[in-house]
Design a protein around this motif. Sequence first.
Motif, PDB file in Angstrom:
ATOM      1  N   GLY A 145       0.826  -1.209   0.000  1.00  0.00           N
ATOM      2  CA  GLY A 145       0.000   0.000   0.000  1.00  0.00           C
ATOM      3  C   GLY A 145       0.858   1.256   0.000  1.00  0.00           C
ATOM      4  N   ALA A 146       1.891   1.263   0.826  1.00  0.00           N
ATOM      5  CA  ALA A 146       2.777   2.436   0.886  1.00  0.00           C
ATOM      6  C   ALA A 146       3.426   2.666  -0.475  1.00  0.00           C
ATOM      7  CB  ALA A 146       3.843   2.242   1.966  1.00  0.00           C
ATOM      8  N   ARG A 147       3.773   1.584  -1.157  1.00  0.00           N
ATOM      9  CA  ARG A 147       4.373   1.735  -2.492  1.00  0.00           C
ATOM     10  C   ARG A 147       3.372   2.369  -3.464  1.00  0.00           C
ATOM     11  NH1 ARG A 147       7.584  -2.757  -5.971  1.00  0.00           N
ATOM     12  NH2 ARG A 147       5.703  -3.994  -5.707  1.00  0.00           N
ATOM     13  N   ARG A 148       2.134   1.887  -3.421  1.00  0.00           N
ATOM     14  CA  ARG A 148       1.116   2.429  -4.331  1.00  0.00           C
ATOM     15  C   ARG A 148       0.800   3.891  -4.038  1.00  0.00           C
ATOM     16  NH1 ARG A 148      -1.081  -2.897  -4.179  1.00  0.00           N
ATOM     17  NH2 ARG A 148      -2.185  -2.451  -2.252  1.00  0.00           N
ATOM     18  N   LEU A 149       0.914   4.280  -2.790  1.00  0.00           N
ATOM     19  CA  LEU A 149       0.535   5.639  -2.393  1.00  0.00           C
ATOM     20  C   LEU A 149       1.661   6.649  -2.618  1.00  0.00           C
ATOM     21  CD1 LEU A 149      -1.336   4.708   0.909  1.00  0.00           C
ATOM     22  CD2 LEU A 149      -2.374   5.613  -1.179  1.00  0.00           C
ATOM     23  N   SER A 150       2.827   6.151  -3.056  1.00  0.00           N
ATOM     24  CA  SER A 150       3.985   7.023  -3.218  1.00  0.00           C
ATOM     25  C   SER A 150       4.318   7.197  -4.694  1.00  0.00           C
ATOM     26  CB  SER A 150       5.197   6.413  -2.509  1.00  0.00           C
ATOM     27  OG  SER A 150       4.878   6.105  -1.164  1.00  0.00           O
ATOM     28  N   ASN A 151       5.014   8.255  -5.015  1.00  0.00           N
ATOM     29  CA  ASN A 151       5.519   8.443  -6.378  1.00  0.00           C
ATOM     30  C   ASN A 151       6.862   7.754  -6.550  1.00  0.00           C
ATOM     31  OD1 ASN A 151       4.179  11.659  -5.993  1.00  0.00           O
ATOM     32  ND2 ASN A 151       3.365  10.157  -7.421  1.00  0.00           N
ATOM     33  N   GLU A 152       7.657   7.706  -5.484  1.00  0.00           N
ATOM     34  CA  GLU A 152       8.937   7.010  -5.516  1.00  0.00           C
ATOM     35  C   GLU A 152       9.005   6.133  -4.277  1.00  0.00           C
ATOM     36  OE1 GLU A 152      12.005  10.039  -5.884  1.00  0.00           O
ATOM     37  OE2 GLU A 152      10.741  11.032  -7.378  1.00  0.00           O
ATOM     38  N   PHE A 153       9.559   4.934  -4.451  1.00  0.00           N
ATOM     39  CA  PHE A 153       9.582   3.964  -3.360  1.00  0.00           C
ATOM     40  C   PHE A 153      10.870   3.154  -3.442  1.00  0.00           C
ATOM     41  CE2 PHE A 153       8.868  -0.244  -1.658  1.00  0.00           C
ATOM     42  CZ  PHE A 153       8.109  -0.028  -0.519  1.00  0.00           C
ATOM     43  N   GLU A 154      11.623   3.111  -2.367  1.00  0.00           N
ATOM     44  CA  GLU A 154      12.850   2.308  -2.322  1.00  0.00           C
ATOM     45  C   GLU A 154      12.850   1.501  -1.041  1.00  0.00           C
ATOM     46  OE1 GLU A 154      16.685   4.408  -2.554  1.00  0.00           O
ATOM     47  OE2 GLU A 154      15.591   5.889  -3.760  1.00  0.00           O
ATOM     48  N   LEU A 155      13.050   0.201  -1.192  1.00  0.00           N
ATOM     49  CA  LEU A 155      13.133  -0.681  -0.028  1.00  0.00           C
ATOM     50  C   LEU A 155      14.517  -1.310  -0.012  1.00  0.00           C
ATOM     51  CD1 LEU A 155      11.927  -2.417   2.298  1.00  0.00           C
ATOM     52  CD2 LEU A 155      11.008  -3.936   0.544  1.00  0.00           C
ATOM     53  N   GLU A 156      15.213  -1.146   1.101  1.00  0.00           N
ATOM     54  CA  GLU A 156      16.518  -1.787   1.274  1.00  0.00           C
ATOM     55  C   GLU A 156      16.470  -2.540   2.593  1.00  0.00           C
ATOM     56  OE1 GLU A 156      20.119   0.913   0.670  1.00  0.00           O
ATOM     57  OE2 GLU A 156      18.435   2.302   0.886  1.00  0.00           O
ATOM     58  N   SER A 157      16.990  -3.736   2.588  1.00  0.00           N
ATOM     59  CA  SER A 157      16.997  -4.492   3.830  1.00  0.00           C
ATOM     60  C   SER A 157      18.109  -5.517   3.798  1.00  0.00           C
ATOM     61  CB  SER A 157      15.651  -5.193   4.014  1.00  0.00           C
ATOM     62  OG  SER A 157      15.602  -5.772   5.288  1.00  0.00           O
ATOM     63  N   GLU A 158      18.726  -5.695   4.938  1.00  0.00           N
ATOM     64  CA  GLU A 158      19.763  -6.710   5.034  1.00  0.00           C
ATOM     65  C   GLU A 158      19.439  -7.565   6.234  1.00  0.00           C
ATOM     66  OE1 GLU A 158      24.363  -6.569   5.051  1.00  0.00           O
ATOM     67  OE2 GLU A 158      23.648  -4.620   4.334  1.00  0.00           O
TER      68      GLU A 158
END
Length: 134
Positions: A108-121
């Motif tokens: 949902g957060a991705r759809r509600l944003s114009n730019e979306f970056e997820l990083e995880s380790e």
Amino acid sequence: MTVLRDEVVQIQSSEDIVLVRQKVREWAIQSGFSLVDQTKIVTAASELARNALQYGNGGQARLEALNDGPRRGVRLTFEDQGPGIPDMQLALRDGYSTGGGLGLGLSGARRLSNEFELESEPGRGTRVKITRWK
Ligand SMILES: Nc1ncnc2c1ncn2[C@@H]1O[C@H](COP(=O)(O)OP(=O)(O)OP(=O)(O)O)[C@@H](O)[C@H]1O
Ligand SMILES: [Mg+2]
């Protein structure tokens, strides 16, 4: 692109999530966002803050007010030092939850944003950066 203002809010309790929501609303208003766009970014912020608290053992949110030529925007970065996300593609799938939730927060957060970056380790933590332009 210029960062006009920035602020960091710690996320350690559900009260902090309320505070993040309030601040994001204020910043969106100050950037001239419509009511609909305010609600979009507040909703995204709420989901990401909740994830940081629930899965990341708390973390922080950085708010940035952006100026890019005529464009105004708000960028939000949520960071935690929790266990991380082993499979990010899976975590972004609608309906996937390891916590008994609806599994609609990240997607949902991705759809509600114009730019979306997820990083995880795994073992180190998670960072989600979203931008919404006016
Ligand atoms: N900050 C994080 N750290 C570790 N794992 C995370 C984090 N954020 C999300 N996840 C993982 O990704 C899954 C999907 O997250 P999402 O927000 O979409 O759904 P949810 O939190 O389970 O349910 P909902 O947000 O709909 O109540 C989570 O169940 C969790 O396994
Ligand atoms: Mg969630």
